[in-house]
Write a protein that holds these residues in place. Structure first.
Motif, PDB file in Angstrom:
ATOM      1  N   ARG A  68       0.954  -1.324  -0.048  1.00  0.00           N
ATOM      2  CA  ARG A  68       0.004   0.178  -0.048  1.00  0.00           C
ATOM      3  C   ARG A  68       0.708   1.194   0.012  1.00  0.00           C
ATOM      4  O   ARG A  68       0.400   2.264  -0.414  1.00  0.00           O
ATOM      5  N   PHE A  69       2.081   1.290   0.425  1.00  0.00           N
ATOM      6  CA  PHE A  69       2.842   2.067   0.466  1.00  0.00           C
ATOM      7  C   PHE A  69       4.068   2.430  -0.650  1.00  0.00           C
ATOM      8  O   PHE A  69       4.629   3.357  -0.756  1.00  0.00           O
ATOM      9  N   ALA A  70       3.858   1.229  -1.482  1.00  0.00           N
ATOM     10  CA  ALA A  70       4.749   1.183  -2.972  1.00  0.00           C
ATOM     11  C   ALA A  70       4.640   2.119  -3.854  1.00  0.00           C
ATOM     12  O   ALA A  70       5.709   2.559  -4.343  1.00  0.00           O
ATOM     13  N   GLY A  71       3.320   2.730  -3.928  1.00  0.00           N
ATOM     14  CA  GLY A  71       3.111   3.908  -4.733  1.00  0.00           C
ATOM     15  C   GLY A  71       3.271   5.090  -4.538  1.00  0.00           C
ATOM     16  O   GLY A  71       2.789   6.221  -5.251  1.00  0.00           O
ATOM     17  N   VAL A  72       3.507   5.345  -3.224  1.00  0.00           N
ATOM     18  CA  VAL A  72       3.553   6.793  -2.459  1.00  0.00           C
ATOM     19  C   VAL A  72       4.692   7.071  -1.902  1.00  0.00           C
ATOM     20  O   VAL A  72       5.619   6.202  -1.464  1.00  0.00           O
ATOM     21  N   ASP A  73       5.175   8.485  -1.725  1.00  0.00           N
ATOM     22  CA  ASP A  73       6.305   8.916  -1.035  1.00  0.00           C
ATOM     23  C   ASP A  73       5.751   9.552   0.114  1.00  0.00           C
ATOM     24  O   ASP A  73       4.827  10.407   0.054  1.00  0.00           O
ATOM     25  N   VAL A  74       6.312   9.072   1.282  1.00  0.00           N
ATOM     26  CA  VAL A  74       5.894   9.838   2.565  1.00  0.00           C
ATOM     27  C   VAL A  74       7.078  10.640   3.148  1.00  0.00           C
ATOM     28  O   VAL A  74       8.133  10.007   3.474  1.00  0.00           O
ATOM     29  N   ARG A  75       6.784  11.782   3.184  1.00  0.00           N
ATOM     30  CA  ARG A  75       7.837  12.745   3.991  1.00  0.00           C
ATOM     31  C   ARG A  75       7.388  13.381   5.315  1.00  0.00           C
ATOM     32  O   ARG A  75       6.088  14.076   5.111  1.00  0.00           O
ATOM     33  N   VAL A  76       7.738  13.153   6.358  1.00  0.00           N
ATOM     34  CA  VAL A  76       7.291  13.992   7.495  1.00  0.00           C
ATOM     35  C   VAL A  76       8.222  14.790   8.214  1.00  0.00           C
ATOM     36  O   VAL A  76       9.388  14.617   8.082  1.00  0.00           O
ATOM     37  N   ARG A  77       7.765  16.109   8.698  1.00  0.00           N
ATOM     38  CA  ARG A  77       8.366  16.899   9.068  1.00  0.00           C
ATOM     39  C   ARG A  77       7.712  16.992  10.880  1.00  0.00           C
ATOM     40  O   ARG A  77       6.633  17.058  10.951  1.00  0.00           O
ATOM     41  N   VAL A  78       8.653  16.970  11.775  1.00  0.00           N
ATOM     42  CA  VAL A  78       7.986  16.937  13.119  1.00  0.00           C
ATOM     43  C   VAL A  78       8.958  17.837  13.995  1.00  0.00           C
ATOM     44  O   VAL A  78       9.902  18.189  13.721  1.00  0.00           O
ATOM     45  N   THR A  79       8.135  18.708  14.828  1.00  0.00           N
ATOM     46  CA  THR A  79       8.674  19.722  15.642  1.00  0.00           C
ATOM     47  C   THR A  79       7.785  19.845  16.957  1.00  0.00           C
ATOM     48  O   THR A  79       6.824  19.094  17.005  1.00  0.00           O
ATOM     49  N   GLY A  80       8.239  20.289  17.969  1.00  0.00           N
ATOM     50  CA  GLY A  80       7.881  20.102  19.429  1.00  0.00           C
ATOM     51  C   GLY A  80       7.845  18.964  20.122  1.00  0.00           C
ATOM     52  O   GLY A  80       7.995  17.823  19.421  1.00  0.00           O
ATOM     53  N   GLY A  81       7.255  19.174  21.227  1.00  0.00           N
ATOM     54  CA  GLY A  81       7.457  17.833  22.087  1.00  0.00           C
ATOM     55  C   GLY A  81       8.637  17.087  22.331  1.00  0.00           C
ATOM     56  O   GLY A  81      10.077  17.770  22.168  1.00  0.00           O
TER      57      GLY A  81
END
Length: 152
Positions: A68-81
Motif C-alpha cells: 500500500r506504500f509502494a506507490g507513494v512517497d511519505v515525507r514527515v516533518r516533526v517539531t515540538g514535544g
C-alpha cells in the motif's frame, strides 16, 4: 534551474498534506505519488531514534503492508514535544495521510478498508489525544498538589 522546477510544479502531482498531534508535538506528512520513500525529517524511517519506539513509527506500514506504500512517497516533518510525543505524532500523521490519500486519489472502498484496519488496531492512529498538561497554580508545587500544612 528555477524555471524547470516551476514547470514541474505545474503538473499537479497527486499529493496530500496531513498533520498528526500528540501533546505539543506536531508532525506534518506530505504524501504524494512516488516509489515508496518513507522519510522523517529527511532521514529514512528505519533510523528513527529512540530505538525502542522505532516499531511504533513503523506500525502503520506494518499493519497495512508495504504494497500500500509502494506507490507513494511519505515525507514527515516533526517539531515540538519530546521523543515519545514526536513518535506518536509521526505515526498518526502517516496513518491519517494514507487514509486521506486513498480517499482523494484512490477509491472509497480501499480507504474504508485501511481505516478499519487502523482503527481496529489503535484508535490513536487516526484520532488525536486531546489531553494537555495542566498549568501549575500558586500555593502548591504542582497543578493539583498543595503545600503541606503544619500546626507547630
Amino acid at each position: 534551474p528555477m524555471a524547470t522546477k516551476a514547470k514541474e510544479e505545474k503538473k499537479a502531482v497527486p499529493a496530500v498534506q496531513v498533520f498528526g498531534r500528540k501533546r505539543t508535538a506536531v508532525a506534518v506528512a506530505h504524501i504524494k505519488k512516488g516509489r515508496g520513500l518513507l522519510r522523517v525529517n529527511g532521514s529514512p524511517i528505519h533510523l528513527v531514534e529512540p530505538m525502542g519506539l522505532r516499531t511504533k513509527v513503523m506500525e502503520p506500514v506494518l499493519l497495512l503492508g508495504l504494497d500500500r506504500f509502494a506507490g507513494v512517497d511519505v515525507r514527515v516533518r516533526v517539531t515540538g514535544g519530546g521523543y515519545s510525543s514526536q513518535i506518536y505524532a509521526i505515526r498518526q500523521a502517516i496513518a491519517k495521510g494514507i487514509v486521506a490519500y486513498y480517499q482523494k486519489y484512490v477509491d472509497e472502498s480501499s480507504k474504508n478498508e485501511i481505516k478499519s484496519i487502523l482503527l481496529q488496531y489503535d484508535r490513536a492512529l487516526l484520532v488525536a489525544d486531546p489531553r494537555r498538561c495542566e498549568p501549575k497554580k500558586f500555593g502548591g508545587p504542582s497543578a493539583r498538589a498543595r503545600y503541606q500544612k503544619s500546626y507547630r
